[in-house]
Scaffold this active site. Structure first.
Site, PDB file in Angstrom:
ATOM      1  N   GLU A 155      -5.975  22.837  68.738  1.00 30.99           N
ATOM      2  CA  GLU A 155      -5.034  22.380  67.717  1.00 30.99           C
ATOM      3  C   GLU A 155      -3.820  23.297  67.729  1.00 30.99           C
ATOM      4  O   GLU A 155      -3.957  24.522  67.788  1.00 30.99           O
ATOM      5  CB  GLU A 155      -5.712  22.408  66.347  1.00 30.99           C
ATOM      6  CG  GLU A 155      -4.822  22.022  65.193  1.00 30.99           C
ATOM      7  CD  GLU A 155      -5.544  22.085  63.848  1.00 30.99           C
ATOM      8  OE1 GLU A 155      -4.862  22.295  62.835  1.00 30.99           O
ATOM      9  OE2 GLU A 155      -6.788  21.934  63.814  1.00 30.99           O
ATOM     10  N   GLU A 200       3.586  23.884  59.094  1.00 35.28           N
ATOM     11  CA  GLU A 200       2.506  23.822  58.114  1.00 35.28           C
ATOM     12  C   GLU A 200       2.773  24.824  56.993  1.00 35.28           C
ATOM     13  O   GLU A 200       3.219  25.945  57.227  1.00 35.28           O
ATOM     14  CB  GLU A 200       1.153  24.119  58.754  1.00 35.28           C
ATOM     15  CG  GLU A 200      -0.002  23.876  57.789  1.00 35.28           C
ATOM     16  CD  GLU A 200      -1.371  24.082  58.434  1.00 35.28           C
ATOM     17  OE1 GLU A 200      -2.346  23.499  57.945  1.00 35.28           O
ATOM     18  OE2 GLU A 200      -1.448  24.840  59.412  1.00 35.28           O
TER      19      GLU A 200
END
Length: 310
Positions: A128, A133
């Site tokens: 990932e 974020e």
């Protein structure tokens, strides 16, 4: 989100060893055709309802106007079962590439947890890459890798400008919080949230090469390199990235068949956990998200384009 799309686009061959060839363009009215909508139960325990495409369309949670793609959460209704929102993943998967996202607005505000990321199958085995974020009223972006065991980073050999928060990418790494991954915080207060939006956004460029590693650059709107705007990106000319993850103590095999993903979560195991302690947001996270729809007028993505080069 791609029917006959602008997807398998032109191939540009530049007279340079560092040339990247445009392969996929997610843009305009065909943007959503290249993605699957994931109306799943949130794996991170958020106060959210991810909806399918038809529901998103009829509820006004997705739209394209003047070629600007908007993805948002419901900001009208009290939602006892969680706030309706969007989670999409590209139909096409990747094993390397240069990913250039141009956007003018990202979700922000108490309770929010938006992300733009690449993720593989059978997580965490496929890996990932979290490119954008953050949570609540965060001001500086976090860039993070999550992997299976035996993937570490050596900050002393990294060439990035950001601050290292953790350096073991394995989701079950000893001595780190569960699923912390290896994470870098941007030094720019315009890299995330309100500061980003006030500056009319910018470009996030992610270079992923099997031979060298993963690098992420952030360029504010007024500082986007001309080679990006001309469609001839040359990362060698961009200077130091925000985050540099070299494959020196981590095999490239940790990353495979990654789908491009956007989501807008609420509360959950990160935003909810630090909602009060770090961000001093009102009440409890779940109650706020459920009962204060007007608080989420800034909880939306505005995207100009996403281009992938090989």
């Amino acid at each position: 989100m791609r029917l006959t799309t602008v997807f398998s686009v032109t191939t540009l061959l530049l007279g340079s060893a560092s040339a990247w060839n445009l392969t996929d363009t997610y843009q305009g009215s065909t943007f959503f055709d290249g993605f699957n909508f994931s109306n799943i139960t949130d794996p991170t325990k958020g106060t959210v309802q991810y909806v399918d495409r038809a529901t998103a369309q009829s509820s006004g949670l997705i739209s394209v106007k003047n070629n600007v793609i908007t993805m948002k959460a419901d900001d009208t209704n009290v939602t006892p079962n969680g706030r309706p929102s969007i989670r999409i993943a590209s139909k096409k998967t990747y094993n390397s590439g240069l990913f250039i996202l141009d956007l003018t607005h990202m979700p922000t505000g108490c309770g929010t947890w938006p992300a733009y990321w690449l993720v593989g199958p059978k997580w965490p085995n496929g890996g990932e890459i979290d490119i954008i974020e953050g949570v609540n009223n965060q001001t500086n972006n976090h860039i993070t890798l999550h992997t299976s065991a035996n993937c570490q980073m050596d900050p002393t050999s990294s060439n990035g400008t950001g601050k290292w928060l953790t350096n073991n990418c394995a989701v079950n790494a000893t001595g780190q919080s569960p699923n912390a991954g290896c994470s870098v915080q941007s030094s720019s207060a315009t890299s995330y949230g309100r500061g980003f939006n006030s500056a009319q956004g910018g470009v996030y460029a992610t270079q992923w090469k099997d031979t060298t590693g993963i690098q992420v650059w952030f360029f504010p709107r007024r500082s986007i390199p001309s080679d990006i705007t001309s469609g001839h990106p040359n990362p060698a000319s961009w200077g130091k990235p925000t985050a540099d993850f070299p494959f020196s103590k981590c095999s490239s095999n940790h990353f495979s068949n990654l789908a491009i993903t956007f989501d807008l979560d609420f509360c959950g195991v990160w935003a909810g956990a630090v909602y009060k302690s770090q961000f001093h947001c009102p009440g409890t996270c779940s109650d706020y998200v459920i009962n204060q729809p007007k608080a989420f007028s800034e909880a939306y993505w505005n995207i100009n384009s996403l281009k992938v080069y090989q």
